[in-house]
Design a protein around this motif. Structure first.
Motif, mmCIF file in Angstrom:
data_model
loop_
_atom_site.group_PDB
_atom_site.id
_atom_site.type_symbol
_atom_site.label_atom_id
_atom_site.label_comp_id
_atom_site.label_asym_id
_atom_site.label_seq_id
_atom_site.Cartn_x
_atom_site.Cartn_y
_atom_site.Cartn_z
ATOM 1 N N GLY A 81 0.825 -1.210 0.000
ATOM 2 C CA GLY A 81 0.000 0.000 0.000
ATOM 3 C C GLY A 81 0.848 1.245 0.000
ATOM 4 N N ASP A 82 0.207 2.356 0.240
ATOM 5 C CA ASP A 82 0.885 3.643 0.263
ATOM 6 C C ASP A 82 1.425 3.924 1.665
ATOM 7 O OD1 ASP A 82 0.227 4.028 -2.395
ATOM 8 O OD2 ASP A 82 -1.699 4.945 -1.863
ATOM 9 N N VAL A 83 2.480 3.198 2.016
ATOM 10 C CA VAL A 83 3.083 3.353 3.321
ATOM 11 C C VAL A 83 4.391 4.105 3.176
ATOM 12 C CG1 VAL A 83 4.010 2.157 5.334
ATOM 13 C CG2 VAL A 83 2.045 1.219 4.123
ATOM 14 N N GLN A 84 4.562 5.166 3.955
ATOM 15 C CA GLN A 84 5.760 5.978 3.896
ATOM 16 C C GLN A 84 6.509 5.876 5.223
ATOM 17 O OE1 GLN A 84 4.592 9.931 2.880
ATOM 18 N NE2 GLN A 84 4.180 9.432 0.740
ATOM 19 N N THR A 85 7.841 5.975 5.144
ATOM 20 C CA THR A 85 8.648 5.941 6.355
ATOM 21 C C THR A 85 8.375 7.185 7.183
ATOM 22 O OG1 THR A 85 10.381 4.734 5.173
ATOM 23 C CG2 THR A 85 10.990 5.774 7.253
ATOM 24 N N ARG A 86 8.132 7.007 8.444
ATOM 25 C CA ARG A 86 7.862 8.125 9.342
ATOM 26 C C ARG A 86 9.146 8.904 9.588
ATOM 27 N NH1 ARG A 86 4.300 9.268 13.825
ATOM 28 N NH2 ARG A 86 5.393 10.457 15.439
ATOM 29 N N ARG A 87 9.051 10.227 9.511
ATOM 30 C CA ARG A 87 10.194 11.085 9.785
ATOM 31 C C ARG A 87 9.937 11.859 11.073
ATOM 32 N NH1 ARG A 87 14.593 12.648 6.917
ATOM 33 N NH2 ARG A 87 13.821 11.617 5.044
ATOM 34 N N CYS A 88 10.920 11.853 11.957
ATOM 35 C CA CYS A 88 10.766 12.506 13.251
ATOM 36 C C CYS A 88 10.622 14.012 13.070
ATOM 37 C CB CYS A 88 11.970 12.195 14.136
ATOM 38 S SG CYS A 88 11.929 13.028 15.738
ATOM 39 N N GLY A 89 9.671 14.606 13.763
ATOM 40 C CA GLY A 89 9.446 16.045 13.654
ATOM 41 C C GLY A 89 10.432 16.866 14.459
ATOM 42 N N TYR A 90 11.285 16.207 15.263
ATOM 43 C CA TYR A 90 12.248 16.930 16.089
ATOM 44 C C TYR A 90 13.656 16.870 15.494
ATOM 45 C CZ TYR A 90 8.569 16.830 19.649
ATOM 46 O OH TYR A 90 7.389 16.986 20.328
ATOM 47 N N CYS A 91 14.163 15.656 15.266
ATOM 48 C CA CYS A 91 15.528 15.533 14.741
ATOM 49 C C CYS A 91 15.551 15.192 13.257
ATOM 50 C CB CYS A 91 16.322 14.500 15.536
ATOM 51 S SG CYS A 91 15.523 12.889 15.692
ATOM 52 N N MET A 92 14.380 15.028 12.647
ATOM 53 C CA MET A 92 14.228 14.864 11.197
ATOM 54 C C MET A 92 14.903 13.614 10.628
ATOM 55 S SD MET A 92 12.245 17.304 10.716
ATOM 56 C CE MET A 92 12.039 17.073 8.945
ATOM 57 N N VAL A 93 15.098 12.584 11.439
ATOM 58 C CA VAL A 93 15.634 11.329 10.919
ATOM 59 C C VAL A 93 14.472 10.409 10.570
ATOM 60 C CG1 VAL A 93 17.735 11.510 12.292
ATOM 61 C CG2 VAL A 93 15.776 10.241 13.200
ATOM 62 N N LYS A 94 14.719 9.449 9.679
ATOM 63 C CA LYS A 94 13.705 8.453 9.349
ATOM 64 C C LYS A 94 13.616 7.450 10.489
ATOM 65 C CE LYS A 94 13.928 8.697 4.295
ATOM 66 N NZ LYS A 94 14.177 7.936 3.043
ATOM 67 N N GLN A 95 12.463 7.371 11.101
ATOM 68 C CA GLN A 95 12.276 6.492 12.247
ATOM 69 C C GLN A 95 11.935 5.072 11.810
ATOM 70 O OE1 GLN A 95 9.243 8.125 14.779
ATOM 71 N NE2 GLN A 95 10.719 9.165 16.085
ATOM 72 N N PRO A 96 12.726 4.095 12.222
ATOM 73 C CA PRO A 96 12.300 2.709 12.007
ATOM 74 C C PRO A 96 11.145 2.393 12.952
ATOM 75 C CG PRO A 96 14.303 2.758 13.297
ATOM 76 C CD PRO A 96 14.037 4.183 12.885
ATOM 77 N N MET A 97 10.427 1.337 12.660
ATOM 78 C CA MET A 97 9.310 0.950 13.508
ATOM 79 C C MET A 97 9.789 0.651 14.932
ATOM 80 S SD MET A 97 6.358 -1.856 12.600
ATOM 81 C CE MET A 97 5.785 -0.858 11.224
ATOM 82 N N ARG A 98 9.010 1.078 15.896
ATOM 83 C CA ARG A 98 9.234 0.924 17.333
ATOM 84 C C ARG A 98 10.204 1.964 17.887
ATOM 85 N NH1 ARG A 98 9.511 -5.215 19.394
ATOM 86 N NH2 ARG A 98 8.142 -4.332 20.992
ATOM 87 N N ALA A 99 10.697 2.872 17.040
ATOM 88 C CA ALA A 99 11.564 3.941 17.527
ATOM 89 C C ALA A 99 10.713 5.103 18.028
ATOM 90 C CB ALA A 99 12.508 4.413 16.428
ATOM 91 N N LYS A 100 11.274 5.873 18.951
ATOM 92 C CA LYS A 100 10.581 7.039 19.493
ATOM 93 C C LYS A 100 11.603 8.108 19.843
ATOM 94 C CE LYS A 100 7.449 8.547 23.207
ATOM 95 N NZ LYS A 100 8.341 9.645 23.673
ATOM 96 N N HIS A 101 11.198 9.356 19.667
ATOM 97 C CA HIS A 101 12.083 10.463 20.008
ATOM 98 C C HIS A 101 12.017 10.722 21.511
ATOM 99 C CE1 HIS A 101 14.384 14.165 19.191
ATOM 100 N NE2 HIS A 101 13.657 14.698 20.177
ATOM 101 N N CYS A 102 13.182 10.844 22.149
ATOM 102 C CA CYS A 102 13.261 11.159 23.569
ATOM 103 C C CYS A 102 13.576 12.635 23.721
ATOM 104 C CB CYS A 102 14.335 10.305 24.256
ATOM 105 S SG CYS A 102 14.572 10.731 26.007
#
Length: 252
Positions: A81-102
């Motif tokens: 489907g139309d799935v895009q890699t999530r990009r962190c709104g704070y450090c702007m890196v591509k977040q892999p699944m299960r990652a979170k910004h601290c």
């Protein structure tokens, strides 16, 4: 961090009191006192290991391209489907699944569990096994320390006795408190690990898109044995997207 240093320090405050370990030392029986000291040192080493090591900070694209990184070897399956890699709104890196910004560490952390104020660091994919090892050793030290402190107490109903033993009694009460805290923390983490979930995922599933839209309650659970093996024995980072897309029919 100060709280944890207190819990480690209380295990040695009663060394100068009349206790089983001191009696053994006076008799020249040094095996148990030596083991106790080694356990305390091991606890301190694990503490510094967990607090100072990289918990699994997500590398930026520039850092990955600049040098060979373990993250380059992760094979991420093509999402349907139309799935895009999530990009962190704070450090702007591509977040892999299960990652979170601290917010405290100012980094995205792979398989983020929680930010631990005791160690002053995040608990993530790289240092989580060491965190469990630290809790286990610390629990043994506290239980043994509680026994040693109790062996040095000879209760008498007098003010003089209380004046001479107030520090040892306070140490024993602190050890009991920290023992309960560490035991509950260790048991809860082992339970979550056996289910292949994290503290963050367990506490806030409604805020996490890949859990909220999955048909499975826990799309990463592969059974207790495989979950424990992957956590304690795997030496490499895991492409969680691969497990998620295989087990979930409605990936995000």
């Amino acid at each position: 961090r100060k709280i944890l240093n207190i819990s480690q320090g209380t295990t040695s405050l009663f060394w100068g009191y009349l206790s089983d370990l001191q009696k053994q030392e006076e008799r020249g029986e040094l095996l148990q006192p030596l083991i106790f000291v080694l356990l305390v040192l091991c606890s301190l080493l694990l503490y510094f290991k967990v607090s100072l090591m990289d918990p699994g900070f997500v590398k930026s694209e520039e850092e990955v391209e600049a040098g060979k990184s373990e993250e380059q070897s992760l094979v991420i399956p093509q999402a349907p489907g139309d799935v895009q890699t999530r990009r962190c709104g704070y450090c702007m890196v591509k977040q892999p699944m299960r990652a979170k910004h601290c917010q405290l560490c100012q980094h995205c952390v792979r398989r983020y569990d929680h930010h631990c104020p005791w160690i002053g660091n995040c608990v993530g994919e790289r240092n989580h096994p060491f965190f469990i090892a630290y809790l286990s050793v610390q629990l043994v030290v506290l239980l043994w320390g509680g026994h040693v402190a109790w062996s040095g107490l000879y209760f008498e109903q007098s003010w003089d006795w209380l004046q001479h033993n107030i520090l040892l009694l306070a140490s024993f009460l602190l050890i009991v408190t920290f023992t309960v805290v560490v035991l509950l923390l260790l048991v809860s983490h082992l339970y979550l690990i056996s289910c292949n979930t994290t503290t963050w995922e367990f506490m806030s599933p409604h805020r996490i898109p890949y859990l909220r839209h999955s048909e499975l309650e826990n799309p990463f659970d592969q059974g207790v044995v495989l979950n424990l093996w992957r956590f304690f024995c795997s030496c490499h980072l895991t492409a969680w997207e691969k497990i998620y897309f295989l087990r979930s029919s409605d990936p995000v």
